[in-house]
Scaffold this motif. Structure first.
Motif, PDB file in Angstrom:
ATOM      1  N   ALA A 148       9.305   3.186 -16.601  1.00 30.91           N
ATOM      2  CA  ALA A 148       9.202   3.887 -15.310  1.00 30.91           C
ATOM      3  C   ALA A 148       8.087   4.929 -15.343  1.00 30.91           C
ATOM      4  CB  ALA A 148      10.538   4.546 -14.963  1.00 30.91           C
ATOM      5  N   TRP A 149       7.997   5.698 -16.427  1.00 33.29           N
ATOM      6  CA  TRP A 149       6.912   6.688 -16.535  1.00 33.29           C
ATOM      7  C   TRP A 149       5.547   5.995 -16.496  1.00 33.29           C
ATOM      8  CZ3 TRP A 149       7.471  11.381 -15.283  1.00 33.29           C
ATOM      9  CH2 TRP A 149       8.628  12.107 -15.574  1.00 33.29           C
ATOM     10  N   HIS A 150       5.457   4.865 -17.181  1.00 33.84           N
ATOM     11  CA  HIS A 150       4.208   4.084 -17.203  1.00 33.84           C
ATOM     12  C   HIS A 150       3.822   3.664 -15.781  1.00 33.84           C
ATOM     13  CE1 HIS A 150       2.090   0.111 -17.831  1.00 33.84           C
ATOM     14  NE2 HIS A 150       1.375   0.889 -18.620  1.00 33.84           N
ATOM     15  N   GLN A 151       4.817   3.212 -15.000  1.00 31.37           N
ATOM     16  CA  GLN A 151       4.541   2.791 -13.626  1.00 31.37           C
ATOM     17  C   GLN A 151       4.176   3.973 -12.732  1.00 31.37           C
ATOM     18  OE1 GLN A 151       4.359  -0.471 -12.362  1.00 31.37           O
ATOM     19  NE2 GLN A 151       4.294  -0.811 -14.558  1.00 31.37           N
ATOM     20  N   TYR A 194      -0.301   6.908  -9.757  1.00 33.37           N
ATOM     21  CA  TYR A 194      -1.198   8.070  -9.624  1.00 33.37           C
ATOM     22  C   TYR A 194      -2.646   7.678  -9.929  1.00 33.37           C
ATOM     23  CZ  TYR A 194       2.422  11.616  -8.912  1.00 33.37           C
ATOM     24  OH  TYR A 194       3.433  12.387  -8.378  1.00 33.37           O
ATOM     25  N   PHE A 195      -2.822   6.747 -10.884  1.00 35.70           N
ATOM     26  CA  PHE A 195      -4.171   6.282 -11.215  1.00 35.70           C
ATOM     27  C   PHE A 195      -4.801   5.597 -10.000  1.00 35.70           C
ATOM     28  CE2 PHE A 195      -7.287   3.283 -12.877  1.00 35.70           C
ATOM     29  CZ  PHE A 195      -7.967   4.057 -13.811  1.00 35.70           C
ATOM     30  N   MET A 196      -4.023   4.754  -9.315  1.00 32.98           N
ATOM     31  CA  MET A 196      -4.530   4.065  -8.117  1.00 32.98           C
ATOM     32  C   MET A 196      -4.873   5.059  -7.010  1.00 32.98           C
ATOM     33  SD  MET A 196      -2.018   0.766  -7.835  1.00 32.98           S
ATOM     34  CE  MET A 196      -1.747  -0.301  -9.242  1.00 32.98           C
ATOM     35  N   LYS A 211      -2.226  13.946 -12.825  1.00 34.85           N
ATOM     36  CA  LYS A 211      -0.810  13.564 -12.766  1.00 34.85           C
ATOM     37  C   LYS A 211      -0.576  12.239 -13.491  1.00 34.85           C
ATOM     38  CE  LYS A 211       0.626  16.119  -8.657  1.00 34.85           C
ATOM     39  NZ  LYS A 211       1.090  16.036  -7.250  1.00 34.85           N
ATOM     40  N   ALA A 212      -1.549  11.343 -13.400  1.00 31.04           N
ATOM     41  CA  ALA A 212      -1.443  10.065 -14.119  1.00 31.04           C
ATOM     42  C   ALA A 212      -1.359  10.325 -15.614  1.00 31.04           C
ATOM     43  CB  ALA A 212      -2.644   9.177 -13.796  1.00 31.04           C
ATOM     44  N   LEU A 213      -2.213  11.234 -16.088  1.00 27.57           N
ATOM     45  CA  LEU A 213      -2.249  11.562 -17.519  1.00 27.57           C
ATOM     46  C   LEU A 213      -0.904  12.129 -17.976  1.00 27.57           C
ATOM     47  CD1 LEU A 213      -4.301  11.501 -19.832  1.00 27.57           C
ATOM     48  CD2 LEU A 213      -4.898  13.858 -19.267  1.00 27.57           C
ATOM     49  N   ALA A 214      -0.334  13.021 -17.154  1.00 23.67           N
ATOM     50  CA  ALA A 214       0.965  13.614 -17.497  1.00 23.67           C
ATOM     51  C   ALA A 214       2.048  12.536 -17.575  1.00 23.67           C
ATOM     52  CB  ALA A 214       1.347  14.673 -16.458  1.00 23.67           C
ATOM     53  N   GLY A 223       0.815  -1.227   0.000  1.00 23.93           N
ATOM     54  CA  GLY A 223       0.000   0.000   0.000  1.00 23.93           C
ATOM     55  C   GLY A 223       0.838   1.263   0.000  1.00 23.93           C
ATOM     56  N   GLN A 224       2.084   1.163  -0.515  1.00 27.57           N
ATOM     57  CA  GLN A 224       3.017   2.288  -0.463  1.00 27.57           C
ATOM     58  C   GLN A 224       3.101   2.990  -1.830  1.00 27.57           C
ATOM     59  OE1 GLN A 224       6.580   0.269   0.819  1.00 27.57           O
ATOM     60  NE2 GLN A 224       5.959   0.217   2.968  1.00 27.57           N
ATOM     61  N   HIS A 225       1.997   3.587  -2.245  1.00 25.34           N
ATOM     62  CA  HIS A 225       1.963   4.204  -3.576  1.00 25.34           C
ATOM     63  C   HIS A 225       2.852   5.444  -3.650  1.00 25.34           C
ATOM     64  CE1 HIS A 225      -1.125   1.396  -4.616  1.00 25.34           C
ATOM     65  NE2 HIS A 225      -1.900   1.812  -3.620  1.00 25.34           N
ATOM     66  N   GLU A 226       2.826   6.268  -2.621  1.00 20.71           N
ATOM     67  CA  GLU A 226       3.667   7.474  -2.639  1.00 20.71           C
ATOM     68  C   GLU A 226       5.143   7.104  -2.602  1.00 20.71           C
ATOM     69  OE1 GLU A 226       2.427  10.143   0.417  1.00 20.71           O
ATOM     70  OE2 GLU A 226       0.451  10.491  -0.473  1.00 20.71           O
ATOM     71  N   GLU A 227       5.482   6.086  -1.812  1.00 15.09           N
ATOM     72  CA  GLU A 227       6.881   5.627  -1.753  1.00 15.09           C
ATOM     73  C   GLU A 227       7.309   5.060  -3.107  1.00 15.09           C
ATOM     74  OE1 GLU A 227       4.520   5.037   0.370  1.00 15.09           O
ATOM     75  OE2 GLU A 227       5.217   5.100   2.458  1.00 15.09           O
ATOM     76  N   ALA A 228       6.386   4.390  -3.791  1.00 15.44           N
ATOM     77  CA  ALA A 228       6.689   3.856  -5.124  1.00 15.44           C
ATOM     78  C   ALA A 228       6.999   4.992  -6.092  1.00 15.44           C
ATOM     79  CB  ALA A 228       5.507   3.036  -5.636  1.00 15.44           C
TER      80      ALA A 228
END
Length: 466
Positions: A202-205, A210-212, A218-221, A180-185
């Motif tokens: 990396a950009w894709h990930q 951001y999508f999650m 930000k996900a779109l960017a 559950g560490q999306h920001e850390e990711a």
């Protein structure tokens, strides 16, 4: 005459395959056998790899690498005890061979003894020339243990060894997600991008994280940066389309999905999403066109068949909906989502026997929602199948004990079956669990509701205490 280099390289393989067609026996050195075996393994030709290994060991009985190939194949075929015995023999002679430890660990992993497998892999690190490969194996063992912190650590060590190891990068991000560490990711990926600014993976990930987190802008960017890094990256266009859908920019989403159709063979996912977007825009004709293309492209994609069926269900065209869901069931008769719709559509068409069959199949396939049990019961009552309805409710009660809706139905059914003592027992249970559901007696069993004894039991329970 000089042979072209690629023909020269394939000479041992051609020679070996020629030998298999005759009774002749040719000699190969052990390295040639290794190359032949590796070729067959990489191409999924296991039987030929086994033949090459057998012949190789006949000509070179002490060749360690050929023995290891045999052990690897035994492990693949789950002959773990035989493989382990051969490894023990090899260990006496090859105590510094990393592959002995790796294959021992492989056997332990197959036996779900992941902690001991990790210990052996840590020993392999002392002898290996390829630490990244062993780090990856240790990471996978920690993944099996669901120890994502340690798994993450070892996959990070893989990436330190080789920055282009995208398999390790995916595994690292998967571990962050499991924790559950999306920001850390995102922080980790940004550090990686500082060194590799045009890494589309990396950009894709970053975009997926951001999508999650539902930060769609930000996900779109991030997906746009992935596309700038590689304008043929299909995954980035698909994810960008998903984000644009969430932002209700359906025309732009269609454009993003459509680009993927020109980059490679059309994917059923892209065709489905384009159809969904057109349906949201109110373009029914194009929506249906793309749903049809979707199931033509991949008949096993249940979401495609469900999209067409639901398209007609929303418009109350039940005959068309039934036509498509029956086609879907013909392709995959074990799909519970198909049977739920089949039951519901037949119910709307008043095909009660077919509807009951649909709900029964839904239950047989493991969908134990209360509404499924109750609807099937009501259909069986309508069809006069009272004993089958009782059996259905007893099964439901195993999953939903002390449920008033079940108890009142059992009461009514036992009255119909002239088993009044059982009926009263379940009627009183129903009143105790939730008296408001006594309306079930009135609606489903009107003749029972008229009985004075039933009215007295209900009235007595509802009478306020002094």
């Amino acid at each position: 005459m000089h042979l072209p280099s690629n023909e020269h390289e394939n000479l041992p393989l051609s020679k070996f395959e020629s030998m298999l067609k005759t009774n002749d026996v040719y000699f190969f050195d052990s390295e040639e056998f290794e190359d032949i075996i590796q070729h067959y393994l990489e191409n999924g030709k296991m039987s030929l790899a086994k033949k090459a290994t057998k012949l190789g060991l006949e000509q070179h009985p002490t060749a360690t690498n050929l023995k290891l190939y045999r052990i690897e194949m035994l492990i693949f075929e789950n002959e773990l005890e035989v493989a382990d015995s051969l490894l023990n023999e090899l260990y006496v002679l090859e105590q510094n061979n990393q592959e002995v430890y790796i294959q021992k660990a492989n056997i332990l992993s197959r036996k779900d003894d992941h902690k001991k497998a990790i210990q052996l892999l840590e020993q392999a690190l002392e002898y290996t020339d390829d630490e990244a490969d062993v780090f990856s194996l240790i990471g996978m063992e920690y993944m099996f243990l669901e120890d994502f912190e340690n798994a993450k650590y070892y996959f990070m060590k893989c990436l330190e060894e080789d920055e282009t190891d995208y398999s390790a990068l995916y595994n690292i991000i998967y571990c962050f997600e499991c924790l559950g560490q999306h920001e850390e990711a995102i922080d980790y990926l940004n550090d990686y991008l500082n060194k590799n600014p045009y890494c589309e993976v990396a950009w894709h990930q970053v975009g997926k994280q951001y999508f999650m987190m539902k930060d769609f802008k930000k996900a779109l960017a991030a997906f746009d940066f992935a596309i700038i890094s590689d304008d043929r990256f299909i995954g980035a266009y698909l994810e960008k389309g998903k984000v644009l859908e969430r932002l209700k920019k359906y025309e732009e989403a269609i454009e993003s999905y459509s680009i993927t159709l020109g980059l490679d063979d059309p994917t059923s996912f892209a065709l489905l999403r384009i159809g969904k977007c057109y349906e949201k825009l109110g373009n029914k004709e194009l929506a249906l066109q793309f749903y049809t293309k979707c199931v033509e492209e991949d008949a096993l994609l249940d979401k495609g068949w469900i999209a067409i069926t639901d398209f007609y269900l929303k418009r109350r065209n039940y005959q068309k909906a039934l036509y498509y869901i029956e086609k879907a069931i013909h392709i995959d008769s074990e799909n519970v989502l198909y049977w739920k719709r089949y039951a519901r559509i037949n119910f709307r068409l008043k095909h009660y026997e077919e509807a009951e069959h649909g709900y029964r199949r839904t239950l047989e396939l493991g969908n134990y929602e209360l509404s499924t049990w109750l609807t099937r019961c009501d259909l069986l009552i309508h069809l006069g199948e009272f004993e089958a309805a009782v059996n259905n409710l007893f099964q439901a009660a195993e999953f939903y004990p002390e449920n008033a809706e079940i108890e009142f139905r059992l009461a009514g059914l036992f009255y119909y079956l002239t088993e009044d003592r059982k009926a009263e027992f379940h009627l009183k249970n129903g009143l105790r669990y939730n008296a408001e559901f006594s309306i079930i007696i009135e609606e489903l069993f009107p003749t029972v509701n008229e009985r004075p004894s039933v009215r007295r039991i209900i009235a007595k329970h509802k009478k306020p205490s002094l």
